[in-house]
Design a protein around this motif. Sequence first.
Motif, short mmCIF file in Angstrom:
data_model
loop_
_atom_site.label_atom_id
_atom_site.label_comp_id
_atom_site.label_asym_id
_atom_site.label_seq_id
_atom_site.Cartn_x
_atom_site.Cartn_y
_atom_site.Cartn_z
N GLY A 88 2.87 12.66 7.21
CA GLY A 88 4.16 12.04 7.52
C GLY A 88 4.51 10.88 6.61
N LEU A 89 3.49 10.32 5.92
CA LEU A 89 3.75 9.16 5.07
C LEU A 89 4.31 9.56 3.70
CD1 LEU A 89 0.61 7.04 6.01
CD2 LEU A 89 2.98 6.58 6.64
N GLY A 90 4.33 10.86 3.43
CA GLY A 90 4.96 11.35 2.20
C GLY A 90 4.45 10.69 0.93
N ALA A 91 3.13 10.53 0.83
CA ALA A 91 2.58 9.87 -0.36
C ALA A 91 2.72 10.80 -1.57
CB ALA A 91 1.12 9.51 -0.12
N ARG A 92 3.42 10.32 -2.61
CA ARG A 92 3.57 11.15 -3.81
C ARG A 92 2.46 10.85 -4.80
NH1 ARG A 92 8.99 9.58 -5.84
NH2 ARG A 92 8.45 7.70 -4.67
N ARG A 93 1.72 9.77 -4.56
CA ARG A 93 0.54 9.48 -5.38
C ARG A 93 -0.65 9.28 -4.44
NH1 ARG A 93 0.18 4.30 -8.38
NH2 ARG A 93 -1.82 4.74 -9.33
N PRO A 94 -1.05 10.35 -3.73
CA PRO A 94 -2.08 10.19 -2.71
C PRO A 94 -3.42 9.78 -3.31
CG PRO A 94 -1.62 12.51 -3.06
CD PRO A 94 -0.60 11.75 -3.86
N ARG A 132 -10.52 11.03 2.58
CA ARG A 132 -9.56 10.89 3.68
C ARG A 132 -8.16 10.81 3.09
NH1 ARG A 132 -8.97 8.47 9.07
NH2 ARG A 132 -11.20 8.54 9.38
N ALA A 189 -1.83 10.28 5.80
CA ALA A 189 -1.21 11.19 6.76
C ALA A 189 0.01 11.84 6.13
CB ALA A 189 -0.82 10.44 8.02
N ALA A 235 0.92 4.11 -3.16
CA ALA A 235 0.78 5.56 -3.04
C ALA A 235 2.13 6.26 -3.25
CB ALA A 235 0.21 5.92 -1.67
N ARG A 236 3.13 5.51 -3.67
CA ARG A 236 4.50 6.01 -3.86
C ARG A 236 4.92 6.84 -2.65
NH1 ARG A 236 4.87 8.75 -9.39
NH2 ARG A 236 7.05 8.97 -8.81
N SER A 237 4.82 6.19 -1.52
CA SER A 237 5.04 6.87 -0.25
C SER A 237 6.53 6.94 0.07
CB SER A 237 4.30 6.07 0.82
OG SER A 237 4.44 6.68 2.06
N ARG A 238 6.97 8.12 0.49
CA ARG A 238 8.33 8.28 1.01
C ARG A 238 8.21 8.81 2.42
NH1 ARG A 238 11.50 11.39 -3.62
NH2 ARG A 238 11.89 9.67 -5.04
N PRO A 239 7.94 7.89 3.37
CA PRO A 239 7.69 8.35 4.74
C PRO A 239 8.94 8.92 5.39
CG PRO A 239 7.64 5.94 4.59
CD PRO A 239 7.89 6.44 3.21
N ALA A 283 -3.97 7.43 -5.40
CA ALA A 283 -3.98 6.04 -5.87
C ALA A 283 -5.15 5.24 -5.31
CB ALA A 283 -2.67 5.36 -5.51
N LEU A 284 -5.61 5.60 -4.12
CA LEU A 284 -6.68 4.83 -3.48
C LEU A 284 -8.02 5.56 -3.52
CD1 LEU A 284 -4.45 3.69 -0.55
CD2 LEU A 284 -5.65 2.13 -2.08
N PRO A 325 5.94 8.01 10.78
CA PRO A 325 5.29 9.28 11.11
C PRO A 325 3.95 9.40 10.39
CG PRO A 325 7.32 9.63 9.82
CD PRO A 325 7.26 8.19 10.16
N GLY A 326 2.94 9.84 11.10
CA GLY A 326 1.61 9.97 10.52
C GLY A 326 0.69 8.81 10.88
N TRP A 327 1.27 7.72 11.33
CA TRP A 327 0.43 6.58 11.70
C TRP A 327 -0.30 6.83 13.01
CZ3 TRP A 327 3.83 1.63 10.60
CH2 TRP A 327 3.61 1.23 9.27
N GLY A 348 -5.95 6.41 5.10
CA GLY A 348 -5.27 7.32 6.02
C GLY A 348 -3.90 6.84 6.44
N GLY A 349 -3.75 5.53 6.65
CA GLY A 349 -2.48 5.01 7.17
C GLY A 349 -1.75 4.11 6.20
N LEU A 350 -2.39 3.83 5.06
CA LEU A 350 -1.82 2.91 4.06
C LEU A 350 -1.51 1.55 4.69
CD1 LEU A 350 0.50 5.49 2.23
CD2 LEU A 350 -1.82 4.82 1.61
N SER A 362 0.83 -1.20 0.00
CA SER A 362 0.00 0.00 0.00
C SER A 362 0.87 1.26 0.00
CB SER A 362 -0.94 -0.01 1.20
OG SER A 362 -0.28 -0.53 2.33
#
Lengths: 99, 467
Positions: free
Chosen positions: B48-54, B43, B46, A7-11, B56-57, A28-30, B156-158, A3
């Motif tokens: 802090g998760l730095g989603a560059r493709r927020p 939603r 977060a 979302a191409r996440s860079r936490p 996607a969901l 962070p963010g969780w 929200g939390g992936l 997941s």
Amino acid sequence: MNSLRLARSRPGPAFTVTFDGREIEALPGWTVAAALWAAGITSWRTTRHEGRPRGILCGIGVCFDCLVTVNDRPNQRACLVPARPGDVIRTQEGTGHAD
Amino acid sequence: MRTDLAVIGAGPAGLAAALAAAARGVRVTLVDAGPEAGGQFYRQPAAGLGARRPGALHHQWRTWKRLREGLDRHIAAGRIVHLADHHVWCVERRSGHAPGDFAVHALLGPEQNEPAVVRATAVLLATGGYERVLPFPGWTLPGVVTAGGAQAMLKGGLVVPGQRVVVAGTGPLLLPVATGLAAAGTTVAALVESADPRLLARQARGLAAEPGKAVEAAGYGVRLLRHRVRVLVRHTVVEAHGTGRLTGVTVASLDADGRVRAGTGRRIPCDSLAVGHGMLPHTELAETLGCRVDGGRVHVDEEQRTDVPGVWAAGEATGVGGAGLALAEGHLAGRSIAARLTGARPDEHGGKRAAASRAALRRFADALDHAYPPRAHWAEQVTDETVVCRCEEVRAGAVREAVRDLGAGDPRTVKLLTRAGMGWCQGRMCGPAVAGVAGCPETVTRRPFARPVPLGVLAREPGEGQV
């Protein structure tokens, strides 16, 4: 995790919290619930009358099933409360006020 | 803090209303429980998760970007103040003051220990909805979550509830939940829908009013195929198994009346179950204000006005219909508020398109309601040992005893005799279940406090001069 990739996440840098004394990693963010789920934990409360395990049900703060003790404060909704570095998370037994 | 308009809820309805009102010169305070705007439908992952493709969901991400940009613009210009992490527990009509004097009482932050009050001339209730879950044996096991809850945790939390999930219940929400979990890498062992697809076909005319939705549904179908998700229609989960946590579910097929067909049960191993039986509007704030609530929905007129002067409502609170309908209703509410606050009537011509869209989307929502009826006879599957009220651990047997032996004839008497509905959630989760098991119609419950309020907060509620 897929997941995060989706979302191409860079936490930001991961940090450590403890759950019943065991160290788990959080991002962070969780929320507390997200950190517990990511560690494969699905229950963190036992009910007041029958001592049955409970965890997330509604995920949006309505049902109060995911109550947990964080830093000695019981009755926190795990789905709402953000996880913070060094948090001491404990399974909440009953009302959380017994000990 | 004092404002022209307090908008409660920053989902699609609240945002559309805030933007429409602010664009017409109204000072808006957007009061929302979330850490970020968007509500449940939008939603956000977060920060802090730095989603560059927020996106996607999400669906209709472009609409979200437009709302977000509009919100940022109005905030920068000082026309909208966004109060995040504000959990509203009561909206008070201040009698003795001039008409149009409301106090919005909130608790701050996830811990909800500190109070905050916003004073407003007008209020828009855009409080959204939450999911209905009907009980079945084993539904209290960890690993059983609501479909919307699984989606909220994912958006929200992936994070996902487990490795192998069954998505079950009824309603259009199950499709995006199943495809979202599959896209996130979870094995979706089955999508179990109790409705009969022939009901969907029978609603073809109403559903055709929104061709875009048919395309969206087809898209889910394609994705389910791609992820090889087994779809079982006219089936239901009759039991969840496990000790300590979920290990599997038994599903069975339903006959034309919605009864479980004997001998059709089969077990599907899974470590999580995402289950939902439709949506319910949040109406507590409206009820406390004295607004008329019909069949669980806040009653509104053509301008989205409730029957309490100065109070408007839009979105799921006025009847569940999805994000598109919430946007149209919010927009119309915002226009009406801007006009009425200056003593004018809203310009009907300008709101024509939104009104047409609202009418079409309401027809579509009605068609969906008929296509996904709550399963008849569900209460027959609820054994006496099944916990119905999760907070107070009241079993179905106790509810039935209250009706059969103690003479209870309505949910309130059942509650007084069994404690069902007296726990933390104040009957929000078990209300429909208790009524169904007891065999009585649901009644409107008044909850003066929309969420638990610490006594310390009540003790130091700011007095007259301080707000």
